[in-house]
Structures are given as structure tokens and as C-alpha cells.
Scaffold this active site. Structure first.
Site, PDB file in Angstrom:
ATOM      1  N   SER A 195       0.827  -1.207   0.000  1.00 52.32           N
ATOM      2  CA  SER A 195       0.000   0.000   0.000  1.00 52.32           C
ATOM      3  C   SER A 195       0.853   1.245   0.000  1.00 52.32           C
ATOM      4  O   SER A 195       1.943   1.270   0.568  1.00 52.32           O
ATOM      5  CB  SER A 195      -0.920   0.030   1.224  1.00 52.32           C
ATOM      6  OG  SER A 195      -1.654   1.241   1.220  1.00 52.32           O
ATOM      7  N   LYS A 237      -4.290  -6.808   3.429  1.00 58.01           N
ATOM      8  CA  LYS A 237      -4.300  -5.643   2.518  1.00 58.01           C
ATOM      9  C   LYS A 237      -5.734  -5.317   2.085  1.00 58.01           C
ATOM     10  O   LYS A 237      -6.110  -4.142   1.970  1.00 58.01           O
ATOM     11  CB  LYS A 237      -3.415  -5.927   1.296  1.00 58.01           C
ATOM     12  CG  LYS A 237      -3.532  -4.890   0.168  1.00 58.01           C
ATOM     13  CD  LYS A 237      -2.994  -3.555   0.596  1.00 58.01           C
ATOM     14  CE  LYS A 237      -3.033  -2.416  -0.394  1.00 58.01           C
ATOM     15  NZ  LYS A 237      -3.597  -2.484  -1.670  1.00 58.01           N
ATOM     16  N   GLU A 270      -9.981   1.896   4.444  1.00 59.29           N
ATOM     17  CA  GLU A 270      -9.716   3.113   3.652  1.00 59.29           C
ATOM     18  C   GLU A 270     -11.030   3.658   3.051  1.00 59.29           C
ATOM     19  O   GLU A 270     -11.279   4.870   3.088  1.00 59.29           O
ATOM     20  CB  GLU A 270      -8.717   2.738   2.561  1.00 59.29           C
ATOM     21  CG  GLU A 270      -8.344   3.829   1.595  1.00 59.29           C
ATOM     22  CD  GLU A 270      -7.421   3.268   0.496  1.00 59.29           C
ATOM     23  OE1 GLU A 270      -6.484   2.511   0.817  1.00 59.29           O
ATOM     24  OE2 GLU A 270      -7.656   3.575  -0.678  1.00 59.29           O
TER      25      GLU A 270
HETATM   26  P1  NAP Z   1      -1.374  -2.061 -13.935  1.00 57.15           P
HETATM   27  O1  NAP Z   1      -1.906  -0.958 -14.787  1.00 57.15           O
HETATM   28  O2  NAP Z   1      -2.285  -2.682 -12.944  1.00 57.15           O
HETATM   29  O3  NAP Z   1      -0.782  -3.230 -14.881  1.00 57.15           O
HETATM   30  C1  NAP Z   1       0.023  -2.929 -15.998  1.00 57.15           C
HETATM   31  C2  NAP Z   1       1.212  -3.865 -16.014  1.00 57.15           C
HETATM   32  O4  NAP Z   1       0.781  -5.222 -16.086  1.00 57.15           O
HETATM   33  C3  NAP Z   1       2.062  -3.628 -17.266  1.00 57.15           C
HETATM   34  O5  NAP Z   1       3.400  -3.775 -16.887  1.00 57.15           O
HETATM   35  C4  NAP Z   1       1.593  -4.742 -18.174  1.00 57.15           C
HETATM   36  O6  NAP Z   1       2.528  -5.095 -19.155  1.00 57.15           O
HETATM   37  C5  NAP Z   1       1.428  -5.861 -17.178  1.00 57.15           C
HETATM   38  N1  NAP Z   1       0.603  -6.959 -17.672  1.00 57.15           N
HETATM   39  C6  NAP Z   1      -0.742  -6.971 -17.840  1.00 57.15           C
HETATM   40  N2  NAP Z   1      -1.136  -8.168 -18.304  1.00 57.15           N
HETATM   41  C7  NAP Z   1      -0.024  -8.930 -18.438  1.00 57.15           C
HETATM   42  C8  NAP Z   1       0.227 -10.259 -18.861  1.00 57.15           C
HETATM   43  N3  NAP Z   1      -0.783 -11.049 -19.260  1.00 57.15           N
HETATM   44  N4  NAP Z   1       1.495 -10.711 -18.855  1.00 57.15           N
HETATM   45  C9  NAP Z   1       2.499  -9.923 -18.457  1.00 57.15           C
HETATM   46  N5  NAP Z   1       2.335  -8.647 -18.031  1.00 57.15           N
HETATM   47  C10 NAP Z   1       1.097  -8.167 -18.029  1.00 57.15           C
HETATM   48  O7  NAP Z   1      -0.035  -1.530 -13.208  1.00 57.15           O
HETATM   49  P2  NAP Z   1       0.147  -0.762 -11.814  1.00 57.15           P
HETATM   50  O8  NAP Z   1      -0.851   0.333 -11.632  1.00 57.15           O
HETATM   51  O9  NAP Z   1       1.592  -0.451 -11.740  1.00 57.15           O
HETATM   52  O10 NAP Z   1      -0.223  -1.848 -10.714  1.00 57.15           O
HETATM   53  C11 NAP Z   1       0.474  -3.086 -10.628  1.00 57.15           C
HETATM   54  C12 NAP Z   1      -0.159  -3.931  -9.545  1.00 57.15           C
HETATM   55  O11 NAP Z   1      -0.054  -3.245  -8.294  1.00 57.15           O
HETATM   56  C13 NAP Z   1      -1.647  -4.201  -9.740  1.00 57.15           C
HETATM   57  O12 NAP Z   1      -1.958  -5.469  -9.272  1.00 57.15           O
HETATM   58  C14 NAP Z   1      -2.308  -3.158  -8.890  1.00 57.15           C
HETATM   59  O13 NAP Z   1      -3.605  -3.536  -8.475  1.00 57.15           O
HETATM   60  C15 NAP Z   1      -1.332  -3.106  -7.717  1.00 57.15           C
HETATM   61  N6  NAP Z   1      -1.347  -1.858  -6.952  1.00 57.15           N
HETATM   62  C16 NAP Z   1      -1.476  -0.672  -7.547  1.00 57.15           C
HETATM   63  C17 NAP Z   1      -1.460   0.490  -6.797  1.00 57.15           C
HETATM   64  C18 NAP Z   1      -1.582   1.823  -7.459  1.00 57.15           C
HETATM   65  O14 NAP Z   1      -1.656   2.825  -6.721  1.00 57.15           O
HETATM   66  N7  NAP Z   1      -1.560   1.909  -8.783  1.00 57.15           N
HETATM   67  C19 NAP Z   1      -1.296   0.425  -5.424  1.00 57.15           C
HETATM   68  C20 NAP Z   1      -1.128  -0.810  -4.828  1.00 57.15           C
HETATM   69  C21 NAP Z   1      -1.152  -1.947  -5.599  1.00 57.15           C
HETATM   70  P3  NAP Z   1       2.543  -4.311 -20.571  1.00 57.15           P
HETATM   71  O15 NAP Z   1       3.312  -3.063 -20.360  1.00 57.15           O
HETATM   72  O16 NAP Z   1       3.222  -5.253 -21.508  1.00 57.15           O
HETATM   73  O17 NAP Z   1       1.120  -4.055 -20.952  1.00 57.15           O
END
Ligand code: NAP
Length: 486
Positions: A135, A189, A196
Site C-alpha cells: 500500500s 491488505k 480506507e
Molecule cells: P497495472 O496498470 O495494474 O498493470 C500494468 C502492467 O501489467 C504492465 O506492466 C503490463 O505489461 C502488465 N501486464 C498486464 N497483463 C499482463 C500479462 N498477461 N502478462 C504480463 N504482463 C502483463 O499496473 P500498476 O498500476 O503499476 O499496478 C500493478 C499492480 O499493483 C496491480 O496489481 C495493482 O492492483 C497493484 N497496486 C497498484 C497500486 C496503485 O496505486 N496503482 C497500489 C497498490 C497496488 P505491458 O506493459 O506489456 O502491458
């Protein structure tokens, strides 16, 4: 220096280089002793990261084989990809190139039940699988998140120094702990996110009352929140609320909050919390109201159709504005305590159901910095569980019982006033109703039991005798022991 050579020089790897993964990779690379291998499905994100951050010394890799070859054994990989199918796709690839003893960490927002399933499947290959809740959003990922890892104790031994090095620090302690086995980290989480939702809804209800009843402008309310942030309500969400309310729209010159469409979005973790709590039979009513309030806001068709319905409300005359603001602050604090108490109830129930040894005080400790619900009062939760690890409900701990007791008159005025004035305050109201329900000596549940027995012969227990009873509701209406009827 950036290298593309796939020699085993990295002690940790990151798969998925969108906003979270790239920031965590940079965070990892900035800590002494770490060399970070990186991989992303599409090369563009990898290229951007290594080009923009040559100082990080990333080992860029173009496929999973190169990625595995770049990692020292036992290999450790942190997956930060789109939760769900993306996570499964990456795991499927990694298990092909990893070996028994290696560690796969999923830092995405996975549903804990998926983590339980994935952990069992990956463990069968001899590889360790750790579901870790992370988080703090993108800023936290870069500078120090709160990390909630599950998985095996063996994997934790390897992960501990790495995760401690990148986690947020509160009073000198890293905000990470081994939460429990398999899905425990993602479960906690999920509850964090549920709390939250409640925290945000309560703040929003407080803002609404200050504006509509107190007549304060958004800028004035920003000042009120900034002031509250110096006291017992001190928290990240109160702090950013003041900033949101102070923001002026560059196009219209209006407060930005007035030009933002009033339909709240959700990504699902609040709903997961409520669904899970329903399954576990834990009343997380404050959290549920917060989730439902977002759903209600996001139904413009129904809202338009209902807009002309009568309010039948009374005007809420505020004689003393400062006293009213203080009432709202106390109602907010008491309701917030209820939300945390309910969230910890869900953690206790989840731990029992899934046989996790979760230390509640430790959870409050690692939420003190880095995460979205970080707040001053988490120290009191840690203290409450330290003095009584088997505490049956957080609100019965002396600090919280006193805090709620001193807020009660204000809390009741705010809830009653909102109802009379026709202003929705569902989280304030349901939190108070929960409090009154929990402390009630006798509940109308007795009548519900009578109704159940009447139409379904579901039987009931009595206050004065052991046994299970069923009444012949028609006829002579005398009760007989249920055992006698079968
Ligand atoms: P995201 O938008 O959730 O995911 C995009 C990423 O996933 C890209 O690197 C994409 O690769 C990859 N991806 C998607 N499908 C795939 C597949 N089939 N095989 C391999 N790679 C794949 O990214 P994010 O916002 O950075 O979040 C990442 C994780 O952290 C998520 O689970 C999210 O829920 C969690 N999270 C996010 C936050 C936040 O504030 N954003 C906070 C806590 C946790 P490509 O570039 O090739 O498309």
C-alpha cells in the site's frame, strides 16, 4: 551502469514495469547491496525505465529466460502486473524458468482466495510463492510503502532484509512484517482497503455537513481539516483532503471539488472486504455503507429519477458554528474508531477461518507509515493488542472506549441532526447504530427468532433453560422441546 548481460548478478528481479513496478524497482535499486533485474512484457516500458534511470544500474532483460539467468539463486522475483489474469500469466512463465527454492512474490492487489490457490499450485513445484499486499500508491512504492507479505516462514527469512530495506519507516521501525501463511498478506491488505473506503466516506460526510449545515466554503473546510490534522485525527487522508479542498479549478476559478462529477469510482477491494465479511459473518457495517455510498453515487439514472422526491426535512439551525465543527470532528473520530474496530474483527475472523497466526498489534504497527490509512491513532491499536492480545473488540479497549464515550453526545447530535435535515450520513449513522447494537443488553433478535420459528420451525433457545425449542404457533401455542418433535 545499465547492463543487458544475463549473468546472475541481480539479487532481486521485478516483473511488470508500469507505475508501481517501476517505482518499486527504483526503490529497490536505491538500497545498498541491491542489484535489480527488470522485465516487462512489452519492451517499451523496460527501455523507458533504464533510459530515464541509468543511476539505478538495472539489469534489463528481454524474456523470462534472460530474467531467470540474471538472478542469483535462490532467485527472488517481485511481480507487479495487472491483478488477475496478468498475475496468472506471469506465474505460469516464471515457474517454467525458476527452480525449487526460488521465490515468487506477487505484490499486486490479488484477491486473497486467488493467492491461496496460487500458493498451493506453486508450492507443488517446490518454488515459494508469497502474496504481498503493498500500500502507498506510486509515491509509496518509490519512497517506502507499507508491505504485508504472506507465504512461508522460510521465504520470509530471505525476503525480510530486502523488504525491510524498501518499506516505509515509522518511529525507526520498517512497516513490514510476515503476516501469516499463503493468503494472509493479501487478506490484510484487502481489509486495509476496506477501512480506507470507510475513512474516506466518513471524511466526505463530515465535509458535506460542514458545507451544507455549517455554511463553510471548501477553503474554510480545508483550514478546518488542516487544524484537525494536528490532533487525534492526524492522518494521511485528512491531510490530503485539506489539499483537495484548497485546489481551485484553473478553467472556471471554482473550487475544484465543485467541478468534479459526484460519482465515486471503485476498483473492487472495498466490495471484496464486504463480501468476505458477509461470508465470515462479521458486521463491517461502516465499511459496507462506504462501499454502498459509492454505488449510490454512481447511479445517475436512479438519482435523477429520485431527485424530485420530497425531503420532509427540518432546517438545521446552527447557533454556535465552532461547537458544530467540534461535534462533526468528534462524530468523525468515533465513527473512524468503529471502522477500524470492524476491520480488525474481520482480520480476527479471517485468521480463525484460514488458520493464520496474525498478530493484530503488528498489523497496526506496519500501517503507521507508507500506506493510505496511516494515522496517528494506530499506535493506540498496537498498544491495545499489546496489553490484551485476545481483546474481543477494539472498541472495548480502554483508550477507544473512552474516546468513543466522550464523543457520544456530539455523535448523536450529528446523526440525529443529519436525519432531521435530510442530509445523508450513512457511515456516521450506521457506525452509531453498530455501537448501540453491540452495547445493547437485549436486542430484538429474540423477536426475529420467534418469527423464524413461526414460519420455518427454525427453533430457538431460551434465556432460562438449556435446550432447543419449537412452539406450535397455531393451536394451544405452548412451546415444546425441539428434540421432542423429531
Ligand atoms: P497495472 O496498470 O495494474 O498493470 C500494468 C502492467 O501489467 C504492465 O506492466 C503490463 O505489461 C502488465 N501486464 C498486464 N497483463 C499482463 C500479462 N498477461 N502478462 C504480463 N504482463 C502483463 O499496473 P500498476 O498500476 O503499476 O499496478 C500493478 C499492480 O499493483 C496491480 O496489481 C495493482 O492492483 C497493484 N497496486 C497498484 C497500486 C496503485 O496505486 N496503482 C497500489 C497498490 C497496488 P505491458 O506493459 O506489456 O502491458
Amino acid at each position: 551502469m545499465t547492463s543487458t548481460a544475463p549473468s546472475p548478478v541481480a539479487n532481486i528481479g521485478v516483473v511488470g514495469l508500469a507505475v508501481m513496478g517501476s517505482n518499486l524497482a527504483r526503490n529497490l535499486a536505491s538500497r545498498e547491496g541491491n542489484t535489480v533485474a527488470v522485465y516487462n512484457r512489452s519492451w517499451e516500458k523496460t527501455e523507458t525505465l533504464i533510459t530515464e534511470h541509468p543511476e539505478a544500474g538495472f539489469v534489463a532483460t528481454k524474456d523470462y529466460t534472460e530474467f531467470a539467468a540474471a538472478l542469483q539463486k535462490p532467485r527472488t522475483a517481485l511481480i507487479m502486473v495487472q491483478a488477475g489474469r496478468g498475475t496468472d500469466a506471469v506465474i505460469d512463465e516464471l515457474v517454467q524458468v525458476f527452480e525449487p527454492g526460488d521465490i515468487i512474490v506477487d505484490g499486486g492487489n490479488a484477491l486473497f482466495a486467488d493467492t491461496i490457490r496460487r500458493e498451493a499450485a506453486v508450492r507443488a513445484t517446490g518454488i515459494n510463492f508469497v502474496g504481498a499486499g503493498i500500500s502507498g500508491g506510486e509515491e509509496g512504492a518509490l519512497n517506502g510503502p507499507s508491505i504485508m507479505p504472506g507465504g512461508s516462514a522460510e521465504a520470509w527469512v530471505t525476503l525480510k532484509p530486502i523488504l525491510e530495506s524498501i518499506a516505509a519507516v515509522a518511529e525507526g521501525e520498517p512497516c513490514v512484517t510476515h503476516v501469516g501463511t499463503d493468503g494472509a498478506g493479501h487478506f490484510v491488505k484487502m481489509i486495509h482497503n476496506g477501512i480506507e473506503y470507510a475513512d474516506m466516506q466518513l471524511i466526505a460526510e463530515g465535509y458535506d455537513l460542514l458545507r451544507r449545515v455549517g455554511g463553510l466554503t471548501p477553503a474554510e473546510i480545508a483550514d478546518v481539516f488542516a487544524e484537525w490534522n494536528t490532533g487525534e485525527l492526524e492522518s494521511y487522508l485528512i491531510e490530503i483532503t485539506a489539499e483537495v479542498l484548497r485546489q481551485v479549478d484553473a478553467t472556471t476559478g471554482k473550487p475544484l471539488v465543485d467541478v468534479i462529477l459526484d460519482q465515486a469510482g471503485a476498483k473492487g477491494t472495498g466490495a471484496w472486504t464486504v463480501q468476505t465479511a458477509l461470508d465470515l459473518g462479521v458486521p463491517v457495517s461502516g465499511i459496507a455503507e462506504a462501499v454502498f455510498a459509492r454505488s449510490l453515487s454512481s447511479n445517475p439514472t436512479q438519482r435523477a429519477a429520485a431527485a424530485s422526491l420530497p425531503a420532509g426535512a427540518e432546517e438545521w439551525q446552527v447557533a454556535d458554528r465552532d461547537a458544530f465543527i467540534e461535534d462533526v470532528r468528534r462524530a468523525l473520530y468515533a465513527s473512524k474508531i468503529i471502522a477500524y474496530s470492524q476491520g480488525f474483527d474481520a482480520i480476527v475472523a479471517g485468521a480463525q477461518q484460514y488458520e493464520w497466526d496474525i498478530k493484530k498489534g503488528e498489523i497496526a504497527r506496519i500501517w503507521r507509515a507508507g500506506c493510505i490509512i496511516r494515522a496517528r491513532f494506530l499506535n493506540h491499536i498496537t498498544e491495545a493488542y499489546a496489553s490484551d492480545p485476545d481483546l474481543v473488540a477494539l472498541i472495548t479497549a480502554p483508550y477507544f472506549a473512552d474516546a468513543v464515550a466522550s464523543a457520544l453526545p456530539a455523535w448523536r447530535r450529528v446523526v440525529a441532526g443529519s436525519a432531521l435535515a435530510g442530509i445523508p450520513a450513512p457511515a456516521f449513522a450506521s457506525s452509531l447504530a453498530y455501537y448501540d447494537g453491540l452495547r445493547a443488553e437485549r436486542l430484538p433478535a429474540a423477536l426475529v427468532q420467534g418469527q423464524r420459528d413461526f414460519f420455518g420451525a427454525h427453533t430457538y433457545k431460551r434465556v432460562d433453560r438449556e435446550g432447543t425449542f419449537h412452539t406450535l404457533w397455531s393451536g394451544d401455542r405452548s412451546e415444546i422441546s425441539a428434540e421432542d418433535t423429531h
